[in-house]
Write an enzyme that holds these catalytic residues in place. Structure first.
Site, PDB file in Angstrom:
ATOM      1  N   THR A 228       4.944-118.065   1.459  1.00 16.92           N
ATOM      2  CA  THR A 228       4.132-116.794   0.463  1.00 16.92           C
ATOM      3  C   THR A 228       5.138-116.005  -0.599  1.00 16.92           C
ATOM      4  O   THR A 228       6.083-115.717   0.364  1.00 16.92           O
ATOM      5  CB  THR A 228       3.323-115.518   1.512  1.00 16.92           C
ATOM      6  OG1 THR A 228       4.548-115.436   2.379  1.00 16.92           O
ATOM      7  CG2 THR A 228       2.733-116.691   2.747  1.00 16.92           C
ATOM      8  N   ASP A 229       4.798-115.567  -0.905  1.00 13.47           N
ATOM      9  CA  ASP A 229       4.852-113.998  -1.818  1.00 13.47           C
ATOM     10  C   ASP A 229       4.889-112.777  -0.315  1.00 13.47           C
ATOM     11  O   ASP A 229       4.104-112.800   0.292  1.00 13.47           O
ATOM     12  CB  ASP A 229       3.966-113.322  -2.529  1.00 13.47           C
ATOM     13  CG  ASP A 229       4.767-112.511  -3.571  1.00 13.47           C
ATOM     14  OD1 ASP A 229       6.180-111.859  -2.922  1.00 13.47           O
ATOM     15  OD2 ASP A 229       4.222-112.072  -5.437  1.00 13.47           O
ATOM     16  N   TRP A 230       5.628-111.847  -0.524  1.00  9.76           N
ATOM     17  CA  TRP A 230       5.431-110.815   0.475  1.00  9.76           C
ATOM     18  C   TRP A 230       4.432-110.504   1.058  1.00  9.76           C
ATOM     19  O   TRP A 230       4.380-109.592   0.246  1.00  9.76           O
ATOM     20  CB  TRP A 230       6.960-110.461  -0.067  1.00  9.76           C
ATOM     21  CG  TRP A 230       8.532-110.441   0.059  1.00  9.76           C
ATOM     22  CD1 TRP A 230       9.484-110.007   0.940  1.00  9.76           C
ATOM     23  CD2 TRP A 230       9.014-111.760   0.650  1.00  9.76           C
ATOM     24  NE1 TRP A 230      10.515-111.129   1.241  1.00  9.76           N
ATOM     25  CE2 TRP A 230      10.422-112.213   0.830  1.00  9.76           C
ATOM     26  CE3 TRP A 230       8.254-113.009  -0.034  1.00  9.76           C
ATOM     27  CZ2 TRP A 230      11.525-113.133   1.266  1.00  9.76           C
ATOM     28  CZ3 TRP A 230       9.256-114.294  -0.417  1.00  9.76           C
ATOM     29  CH2 TRP A 230      10.919-114.016   0.362  1.00  9.76           C
ATOM     30  N   ALA A 232       2.159-111.886   0.345  1.00  8.46           N
ATOM     31  CA  ALA A 232       0.826-112.328   0.214  1.00  8.46           C
ATOM     32  C   ALA A 232      -0.438-113.424   1.695  1.00  8.46           C
ATOM     33  O   ALA A 232      -1.267-114.166   0.976  1.00  8.46           O
ATOM     34  CB  ALA A 232       0.867-113.281  -0.666  1.00  8.46           C
TER      35      ALA A 232
END
Ligand code: BGC
Length: 810
Positions: A228-230, A232
Site C-alpha cells: 500500500t502507499d503509506w 493507503a
C-alpha cells in the site's frame, strides 16, 4: 504456493501480523522462524534512506545519496538505455545503503499540468511513461533490489488525494491510466507495486479486485508483492482478499486482529491469507539472499554524479533559438555573459515531498560558469523566490544586464509550486520573475531564458527571450549539464514528455480536474495531452515530443511491412547530435472514437554530422489495439491506418497507409449518443454523454451532510463542532503561513489531505479505527460520545496490542 513448509509452521497470529509493517520503513520480522524484515525507501530519483527516526515526509534528513534528475526530466531524454543506467545506479546505491525495496518509479499520467507531483511522473503519454519506467525497473532490479512502481492507479491529483474517487470508464482506464503499468510489469518485470490512496469507481485501489486480481495478477501475471502507499489501506481484510500483501507503514496490530476475526467469521479464507503470506515470504527470502550476495556498502559517488550529469544533459530541451540576426546559442567563446536569477545561485533541482533526496554534492550555475569559455561579468539574484518585491535586487540585475553581450536568465517555478500534497492553482511563473524578465529585455534584448520547472508552464513572456532552454529539474549535476548545452559542448537532444498549451484553459480536463469534492470525473476520457490538442487542431505553445537541436535532421524512404517501419534519418547540419524519432499511429475512426494519433514507438539515435542511419521501429501488441467495452477485450478496428514518423506530435515528416483486419464486429458505442467524444470536443461533456461512456449513472460525489471516517481533515470546515472548525482554521492558517514563506509544510499538507481513517493508519498503533470514529463523532457535534470512544478505545487498543505482541514475540 512456494513456501508451504514455512507457512505450515507459522501461527495464524504470525501470518496476520506479517502482512503489515513494523515501523515506518520495515516489514515485520518473525524471528522464531528466521523470517527477516525488509527495508523500504523512497525513491524515486535517489535513495532517501533516513537514519534514526523515520517519517515518510522527510522531515528528518536522509543519508547523502546521488540526486538524479526526477522522472519528468529524464523522460525528456526519450532514452530507455539511459533510464536503465540510472536505474542500475539507483539499485547500486540502494543495495549499498541497505535498502531492499526502492519506492519508485512513479508513473502516474500527467492528466493536468497542475498536479503537484508531475515532476515525479514521466509523461502525459502512457507508452512513453511505461517504456521509461520499465527501463528504470530493469536497472534497479539488476542489482538485487526490488523496484516498486507507483501509484497504482488513476492517481493524478494531490488535492484530497487520500480520500478521492476517480470516476472513469473502462476504456480510458485501460488505454491511458493502466497501459504504463502494464508495460512496467510485463517488460520491466516489476517485483513490487504500490497501490494508490484513491478510490477507482468507488473502490479503494488497494481493495479493488478488478485492478489487483483480474488485471494485475490474472491478465498481466504479476507475481510480486503489492504494497500500500503509506496510509493507503482502508480495509485491510478487503485488501488481503485482493492479494494486497503488505499494509505500510506501521498501523499497529489492529489490522492483524481484523484478519484473524475475518478468518474466524468466514470473511476471509485461510487460502486467501496464505496466498498473501506466500508472496511476501518469497519477496523477503529472495531479498535476504540478494542482500547476502551484495557485499559492498559503498558506491562510486563521483561516477554517479557523472551519470546524473549525463541524465540531465540528455534531457535538456532547447525550446527556442531565434536565428535572426544570429542565434544566441551556443554561446560564442569569450562572450560577455550576465548570469541573472536566484535559481543561478540556489538551484531548483528536485521537487518537494517524500521524494526529496539529500544530494552528495550540488552544482550551481554561479559556481560552475567559471569552468566554461565565456566571460562571466557577474551573478545577480534579481528576484526573491518567495515573490516578495525587492527593487534593489531588480536594479542590480538590470545594471548587470546592460553591460553584457548575452543575459542568461535563470527562472521558473518556485518550491511551492512543485510539491507532494498540493496541486498548483495556475500554470504561471511567479509574477516578480516575469517583471524582472521584462525589465531585463528592455535593458538587453539578448536574453537566453534558462528554465527550471518540473511541469508545463504558460509562456506569455515567450517573446522576451530570444532563446529558451528548459532544464526541467536537473538533479545535483544539472548546472554543469546546462552549461555544457549553453556553450555548445554538447548538442541538446531532449524532447518534451508533455504538451505546453498556450494557456491553462486550453487543457482538456481544466473543468474536471482536480475534482473538488469526493469525485474526480474523468470526463475527457482518452483525450489527455496531445491526444486532445491534436484531435481538436488546437494551437499549443510547444507540442508533445518537441525539442530543437544545434544541427538539423532529414527523414526519407519510409518502408512499411507487417511487422514495422523502416526509414532513413540523416544529420544534414554541421554538428554531431542526437535525434528522437517518433512513430504515431492514426486509426480509421470509423466506428470507434479515437485521438487523431497516438505514440506507438520511438528511438533515440546519435548521428555524426553528415551521417545517415537506417532506423527500424517495430509494431507490437499495442500498435493498433483499443479496449472494447462490449467484448471486454483488446480489439483492432478494421480499416486504413496511417503510420506517421515525425520529430514531434505535430511535425510528421513521413507517413504511409496500412490496412488492418478488424478483430470484431461488435461496436461498443452508440455513436449518436456520444457526439462530444466523436468530435474530440471534450472540455464540457454533458452528463448524458459521460454516462453513456461510463455505461452507468454518474455517482453523486457531493457532500452528504455528515463527516465520515473517509472524509479528509480539510473538510472539517463542514463540521458542526465549533472546536473542529477551529482546528480547521488553525491548520489552514499554518498552511498559509508556510506558503507565504515560500516553502511547503509537508506535514500540514499531509494532515490536510488525510482522512480520519488515516489517523488510525499512521500513528504506529497508538490510535485505532474506533478512536478515529470517535474523532468523527466529535467533529459531527457529538463531543461527549466522541470523547468516550476515544478514551475507551485508547485503553482497549493498548491492551489488545500488548496481548498480541506477547502472542507473536516467542
Ligand atoms: C507517497 C509515496 C511514498 C510514501 C513513502 C507517500 O505519501 O505518496 O510516493 O513512497 O509516502 O514515503
Amino acid at each position: 504456493m512456494r513456501h508451504t513448509d514455512i507457512i505450515n509452521k507459522m501461527t495464524i497470529e504470525e501470518k496476520a501480523a506479517f502482512l503489515s509493517g513494523a515501523s515506518e520503513w520495515e516489514s515485520r520480522e518473525i524471528s522464531r522462524l528466521n523470517i527477516p524484515a525488509v527495508f523500504f525507501s523512497d525513491g524515486p530519483h535517489g535513495i532517501r534512506k533516513q537514519e534514526g527516526a523515520g517519517d515518510h515526509l522527510g522531515l528528518n534528513a536522509s543519508v547523502p545519496a546521488t540526486c538524479f534528475p526526477p522522472a519528468a526530466t529524464v523522460c525528456n531524454s526519450w532514452n530507455e538505455k539511459l533510464g536503465e543506467e540510472v536505474g542500475e545506479a539507483l539499485g547500486e546505491e540502494a543495495a549499498a545503503l541497505g535498502v531492499d525495496v526502492l519506492l519508485g518509479p512513479g508513473l502516474n499520467i500527467k492528466r493536468s499540468p497542475l498536479c503537484g507531483r508531475n515532476f515525479e511522473y514521466f509523461s502525459e503519454d502512457p507508452y512513453l511513461a511505461g517504456k521509461m519506467a520499465a527501463a528504470y525497473i530493469r536497472g534497479i532490479q539488476s542489482k538485487g533490489v526490488y523496484a516498486c512502481p507507483k501509484h497504482f492507479a488513476v492517481n493524478s491529483q494531490e488535492l484530497r488525494r487520500m480520500a478521492m474517487n476517480s470516476v472513469i470508464d473502462e476504456r480510458t482506464l485501460r488505454e491511458i491510466y493502466l497501459e504504463g503499468f502494464e508495460i512496467a510489469v510485463k517488460e520491466g518485470g516489476a517485483k513490487a507495486i504500490m497501490t494508490s490512496y484513491n478510490e477507482i469507481n468507488g473502490v479503494y485501489a488497494n481493495e479493488n479486485g478488478h485492478l489487483l486480481k483480474e488485471i494485475l495478477r490474472e491478465e498481466w501475471e504479476f507475481d510480486g508483492i503489492v504494497v500500500t502507499d503509506w496510509g493507503a489501506s482502508n480495509d485491510h481484510v478487503k485488501g488481503v482478499a485482493c492479494r494486497s500483501n503488505l499494509e505500510m507503514p506501521d498501523p499497529g496490530l489492529e489490522p492483524a486482529r481484523e484478519l484473524l476475526e475475518a478468518v474466524e467469521n468466514g470473511g476471509l479464507t485461510t487460502e486467501e491469507l496464505d496466498a498473501c503470506v506466500d508472496d511476501l515470504l518469497e519477496a523477503v527470502l529472495t531479498l535476504e539472499e540478494n542482500r547476502k550476495a551484495h557485499c559492498s556498502n559503498d558506491f562510486d559517488a563521483e561516477a554517479h554524479h557523472a551519470l546524473a550529469k549525463k541524465a540531465a544533459l540528455e534531457s535538456i530541451v532547447l525550446l527556442k533559438n531565434e536565428n535572426k540576426p544570429l542565434p544566441l546559442l551556443p554561446l560564442k567563446e569569450n562572450c560577455r555573459v550576465a548570469l541573472i536569477g536566484d535559481f543561478a545561485l540556489v538551484p531548483r533541482y528536485q521537487g518537494a515531498g517524500s521524494s526529496m533526496v539529500n544530494p552528495t554534492q550540488l552544482e550551481t550555475m554561479e559556481n560552475m560558469i567559471g569552468k566554461y569559455p565565456v566571460n562571466c561579468l557577474g551573478c545577480e539574484p534579481g528576484y526573491r523566490r518567495n515573490g516578495e518585491p525587492d527593487e534593489a535586487l531588480k536594479n542590480a540585475a538590470v545594471r548587470l544586464a546592460q553591460t553584457a553581450d548575452v543575459v542568461l536568465y535563470c527562472f521558473g517555478l518556485d518550491e511551492l509550486s512543485e510539491s507532494e500534497g498540493m496541486d498548483r492553482e495556475h500554470m504561471r511563473i511567479p509574477k516578480k520573475q516575469i517583471e524582472l524578465l521584462e525589465a531585463l529585455a528592455e535593458a538587453n534584448p539578448n536574453i537566453v531564458g534558462v528554465l527550471s520547472a518540473g511541469s508545463a508552464v504558460e509562456m506569455p513572456w515567450h517573446n522576451y527571450c530570444r532563446s529558451i532552454v528548459h532544464g526541467y529539474l536537473g538533479g545535483q549535476a544539472g548546472a554543469g549539464a546546462m552549461l555544457d548545452v549553453l556553450t555548445g559542448k554538447v548538442n541538446p537532444s531532449g524532447r518534451l514528455n508533455e504538451t505546453y498549451p498556450l494557456k491553462y484553459e486550453d487543457t482538456p480536463a481544466f473543468r474536471y480536474c482536480p475534482g473538488r469534492e469526493r469525485n474526480s470525473e474523468y470526463r475527457e476520457s482518452i483525450f489527455v495531452g496531445y491526444r486532445y490538442y491534436d484531435t481538436k487542431g488546437a494551437e499549443v505553445q510547444y507540442p508533445f515530443g518537441y525539442g530543437l537541436s544545434y544541427t538539423e535532421f532529414s527523414y526519407s524512404d519510409l518502408k512499411l511491412s507487417s511487422t514495422g517501419t523502416e526509414f532513413t534519418v540523416s544529420n544534414i547540419g554541421d554538428r554531431d547530435g542526437a535525434e528522437v524519432v517518433q512513430m504515431y499511429i492514426s486509426g480509421p475512426k470509423k466506428d470507434i472514437f479515437r485521438p487523431e494519433k497516438e505514440l506507438k514507438g520511438f528511438r533515440k539515435i546519435f548521428l555524426k554530422k553528415g551521417e545517415s542511419m537506417q532506423v527500424r521501429i517495430p509494431f507490437d501488441e499495442r500498435t493498433f489495439r483499443y479496449w472494447n467495452v462490449k467484448t471486454e477485450a483488446w480489439e483492432k478496428e478494421g480499416g486504413d491506418y496511417v503510420v506517421c514518423i515525425g520529430a514531434n506530435a505535430m511535425d510528421i515528416l513521413l507517413s504511409e497507409n496500412i490496412r488492418i483486419e478488424g478483430s470484431t464486429q461488435e461496436n461498443p458505442y452508440d455513436t449518436g449518443k456520444m457526439k462530444s467524444y466523436y468530435k474530440g470536443e471534450i472540455q464540457d461533456v454533458p452528463d448524458s454523454e459521460f454516462e453513456e461512456l461510463l455505461g452507468h449513472g454518474i455517482p453523486d460525489g457531493s457532500w452528504s451532510g455528515e463527516l465520515g471516517r473517509n472524509d479528509a481533515i480539510c473538510q472539517l470546515y463542514y463540521s458542526k463542532s465549533v472546536l473542529a472548525r477551529l482546528i480547521y482554521r488553525i491548520l489552514t492558517s499554518i498552511k498559509k503561513k508556510s506558503e507565504a514563506k515560500g516553502k511547503p509544510d509537508l506535514n500540514i499538507l499531509f494532515i490536510y489531505n488525510m482522512p480520519f481513517r488515516g489517523i488510525a493508519k499512521m500513528t504506529h498503533g497508538a490510535v485505532n479505527m474506533y478512536m478515529a470514529d470517535g474523532m468523527v463523532e466529535a467533529a459531527n457535534g457529538h463531543l461527549f460520545r466522541g470523547l468516550r470512544m476515544i478514551i475507551g478505545g485508547f485503553f482497549r487498543n493498548k491492551r489488545q496490542n500488548r496481548e498480541y505482541e506477547k502472542e507473536i514475540s516467542g
